[in-house]
Scaffold this active site. Structure first.
Site, PDB file in Angstrom:
ATOM      1  N   SER A 144       0.855  -1.188   0.000  1.00 22.92           N
ATOM      2  CA  SER A 144       0.000   0.000   0.000  1.00 22.92           C
ATOM      3  C   SER A 144       0.886   1.231   0.000  1.00 22.92           C
ATOM      4  CB  SER A 144      -0.865   0.007   1.259  1.00 22.92           C
ATOM      5  OG  SER A 144      -1.424   1.288   1.464  1.00 22.92           O
ATOM      6  N   TYR A 157      -1.303  -0.898  10.293  1.00 16.28           N
ATOM      7  CA  TYR A 157      -1.483  -1.290   8.889  1.00 16.28           C
ATOM      8  C   TYR A 157      -0.320  -0.761   8.043  1.00 16.28           C
ATOM      9  CZ  TYR A 157      -3.506  -1.207   4.162  1.00 16.28           C
ATOM     10  OH  TYR A 157      -3.719  -1.342   2.823  1.00 16.28           O
TER      11      TYR A 157
HETATM   12  N1  LIG Z   1      -8.317  -0.396  -2.604  1.00 12.53           N
HETATM   13  C1  LIG Z   1      -7.310   0.414  -2.315  1.00 12.53           C
HETATM   14  O1  LIG Z   1      -7.353   1.616  -2.597  1.00 12.53           O
HETATM   15  C2  LIG Z   1      -6.076  -0.116  -1.645  1.00 12.53           C
HETATM   16  C3  LIG Z   1      -5.107   0.803  -1.247  1.00 12.53           C
HETATM   17  C4  LIG Z   1      -3.948   0.341  -0.658  1.00 12.53           C
HETATM   18  C5  LIG Z   1      -3.736  -1.008  -0.487  1.00 12.53           C
HETATM   19  N2  LIG Z   1      -4.704  -1.883  -0.860  1.00 12.53           N
HETATM   20  C6  LIG Z   1      -4.431  -3.315  -0.634  1.00 12.53           C
HETATM   21  O2  LIG Z   1      -4.993  -4.069  -1.677  1.00 12.53           O
HETATM   22  C7  LIG Z   1      -5.391  -5.360  -1.195  1.00 12.53           C
HETATM   23  C8  LIG Z   1      -6.825  -5.635  -1.573  1.00 12.53           C
HETATM   24  O3  LIG Z   1      -7.636  -4.574  -1.135  1.00 12.53           O
HETATM   25  P1  LIG Z   1      -9.091  -4.325  -1.766  1.00 12.53           P
HETATM   26  O4  LIG Z   1      -9.332  -2.870  -1.660  1.00 12.53           O
HETATM   27  O5  LIG Z   1      -9.196  -4.999  -3.082  1.00 12.53           O
HETATM   28  O6  LIG Z   1     -10.019  -5.069  -0.675  1.00 12.53           O
HETATM   29  P2  LIG Z   1     -11.513  -5.622  -0.775  1.00 12.53           P
HETATM   30  O7  LIG Z   1     -12.264  -4.966  -1.867  1.00 12.53           O
HETATM   31  O8  LIG Z   1     -12.057  -5.478   0.612  1.00 12.53           O
HETATM   32  O9  LIG Z   1     -11.322  -7.179  -1.112  1.00 12.53           O
HETATM   33  C9  LIG Z   1     -10.673  -7.976  -0.187  1.00 12.53           C
HETATM   34  C10 LIG Z   1     -10.633  -9.417  -0.637  1.00 12.53           C
HETATM   35  O10 LIG Z   1      -9.943 -10.172   0.373  1.00 12.53           O
HETATM   36  C11 LIG Z   1     -10.837 -11.117   1.009  1.00 12.53           C
HETATM   37  N3  LIG Z   1     -10.512 -11.095   2.430  1.00 12.53           N
HETATM   38  C12 LIG Z   1     -10.588 -10.054   3.286  1.00 12.53           C
HETATM   39  N4  LIG Z   1     -10.199 -10.426   4.509  1.00 12.53           N
HETATM   40  C13 LIG Z   1      -9.882 -11.744   4.433  1.00 12.53           C
HETATM   41  C14 LIG Z   1      -9.428 -12.713   5.369  1.00 12.53           C
HETATM   42  N5  LIG Z   1      -9.245 -12.402   6.645  1.00 12.53           N
HETATM   43  N6  LIG Z   1      -9.191 -13.962   4.951  1.00 12.53           N
HETATM   44  C15 LIG Z   1      -9.384 -14.310   3.661  1.00 12.53           C
HETATM   45  N7  LIG Z   1      -9.811 -13.442   2.723  1.00 12.53           N
HETATM   46  C16 LIG Z   1     -10.068 -12.174   3.107  1.00 12.53           C
HETATM   47  C17 LIG Z   1     -12.236 -10.579   0.672  1.00 12.53           C
HETATM   48  O11 LIG Z   1     -13.224 -11.612   0.689  1.00 12.53           O
HETATM   49  P3  LIG Z   1     -13.962 -11.989   2.077  1.00 12.53           P
HETATM   50  O12 LIG Z   1     -14.334 -10.688   2.722  1.00 12.53           O
HETATM   51  O13 LIG Z   1     -15.115 -12.828   1.671  1.00 12.53           O
HETATM   52  O14 LIG Z   1     -12.944 -12.744   2.873  1.00 12.53           O
HETATM   53  C18 LIG Z   1     -12.005 -10.056  -0.749  1.00 12.53           C
HETATM   54  O15 LIG Z   1     -11.937 -11.131  -1.651  1.00 12.53           O
HETATM   55  C19 LIG Z   1      -5.093  -5.342   0.314  1.00 12.53           C
HETATM   56  O16 LIG Z   1      -3.825  -5.887   0.550  1.00 12.53           O
HETATM   57  C20 LIG Z   1      -5.071  -3.861   0.640  1.00 12.53           C
HETATM   58  O17 LIG Z   1      -4.287  -3.578   1.793  1.00 12.53           O
HETATM   59  C21 LIG Z   1      -5.868  -1.473  -1.430  1.00 12.53           C
END
Ligand SMILES: NC(=O)c1ccc[n+]([C@@H]2O[C@H](COP(=O)([O-])OP(=O)(O)OC[C@H]3O[C@@H](n4cnc5c(N)ncnc54)[C@H](OP(=O)(O)O)[C@@H]3O)[C@@H](O)[C@H]2O)c1
Length: 268
Positions: A144, A157
């Site tokens: 991130s 985080y």
């Molecule tokens: N979106 C952004 O702007 C952003 C920015 C910086 C970093 N990131 C990073 O990008 C990655 C993905 O983020 P995202 O925004 O795509 O998140 P998201 O939309 O919330 O999707 C998260 C995914 O992970 C699964 N998940 C969550 N907690 C879990 C757990 N404890 N065990 C197993 N599966 C789990 C969720 O399914 P379930 O809930 O069904 O488990 C879903 O498939 C993360 O590493 C996050 O830190 C994202």
């Protein structure tokens, strides 16, 4: 031009692969002809996403419903794919929560470190070693932009993401001569369910990136660079912040994050 992911082999494994950035990578792998193994907690969404990939791309998709914050997660994932060779690994799953660090529950701290640091590290070591033995593979760790600078109210985080970034960037060099492409991506402001749930107010300031844009931007760096800040708007912002005196940068970030999380500063 980005590489076709099928150049790496036949199987991809994506943690947190049912939605958001994880699903974006899973879809790109499937579109390139790779079979995909997905891990996430909610079985219904996981199964729907898997079926979507099968229907649209005709690839084999397997699923594991698992809470990755559990200490046994690594063993279960390794067992889940032990009969195939993983050619593309996307360590995407993470656990995040805002708030004042000293008010965090110890159980939340443990979950965050388990998934963001311990699981990501063990997965990188295990599947990275197998890729090295084969002399080919892609290891993509999702970090991130918050890992680039101190981030008050998101302290743990951002610290875990700093660990993911530093670890992955070092492995990039070690693996270069073994045919394994290692990349850490540092997204920000990507329109996913997880991000949107945080605080929609910030969206206007920097603009939102789609999951597809995030994945495409990442893949431009795969096999070339150790890291990719996926969002051009926030990339410029973070570069300016890093050029500031540290204390000033932390005050700026803290003020911004406090405002962002005003509604959510509950003890977690
Ligand atoms: N979106 C952004 O702007 C952003 C920015 C910086 C970093 N990131 C990073 O990008 C990655 C993905 O983020 P995202 O925004 O795509 O998140 P998201 O939309 O919330 O999707 C998260 C995914 O992970 C699964 N998940 C969550 N907690 C879990 C757990 N404890 N065990 C197993 N599966 C789990 C969720 O399914 P379930 O809930 O069904 O488990 C879903 O498939 C993360 O590493 C996050 O830190 C994202």
């Amino acid at each position: 031009m980005t590489k076709k992911l099928s150049e790496y082999g036949q199987w991809a494994l994506v943690t947190g692969g049912s939605q958001g950035i994880g699903y974006g990578f899973a879809e790109r792998c499937a579109a390139d002809g790779l079979n995909v193994a997905l891990v996430a907690r909610r079985e219904e969404i996981l199964n729907e996403s898997a079926q979507q990939l099968r229907d649209q791309y005709g690839v084999e998709v397997r699923t594991l419903a698992l809470d990755c914050t559990k200490p046994e997660a690594f063993d279960q994932i390794a067992e889940f794919v032990s009969d195939v060779h993983i050619d593309v690994l996307v360590n995407n799953v993470a656990f995040s929560f805002p708030g004042e660090f000293v008010e965090f529950k110890m159980s939340s701290i443990e979950k965050c470190i388990n998934v963001n640091v311990v699981l990501t590290t063990k997965m990188s070591r295990h599947f990275g070693q197998l890729m090295k033995q084969k002399g080919k593979g892609a290891l993509i760790n999702v970090s991130s932009l918050t890992g680039e600078v101190a981030m008050p109210y998101f302290a743990l985080y951002s610290a875990t993401k700093a660990c993911v970034s530093t670890l992955t960037q070092s492995i990039w060099f070690e693996m270069k001569d073994h045919g394994v492409d290692v990349l850490v991506i540092k997204p920000d402001q990507t329109a996913t369910e997880g991000f949107m749930a945080m605080n929609p107010d910030v969206l206007e300031e920097f603009g939102l990136q789609t999951v597809e844009e995030c994945v495409e931007e990442s893949l431009k760096s795969l096999g070339k660079e150790p890291a990719c800040m996926t969002q051009p708007m926030t990339r410029d912002h973070i570069n300016k912040t890093r050029a500031m005196p540290l204390g000033e940068a932390i005050v700026q970030n803290g003020t911004y994050m406090k405002k962002m999380f005003t509604q959510q500063l509950e003890t977690v």
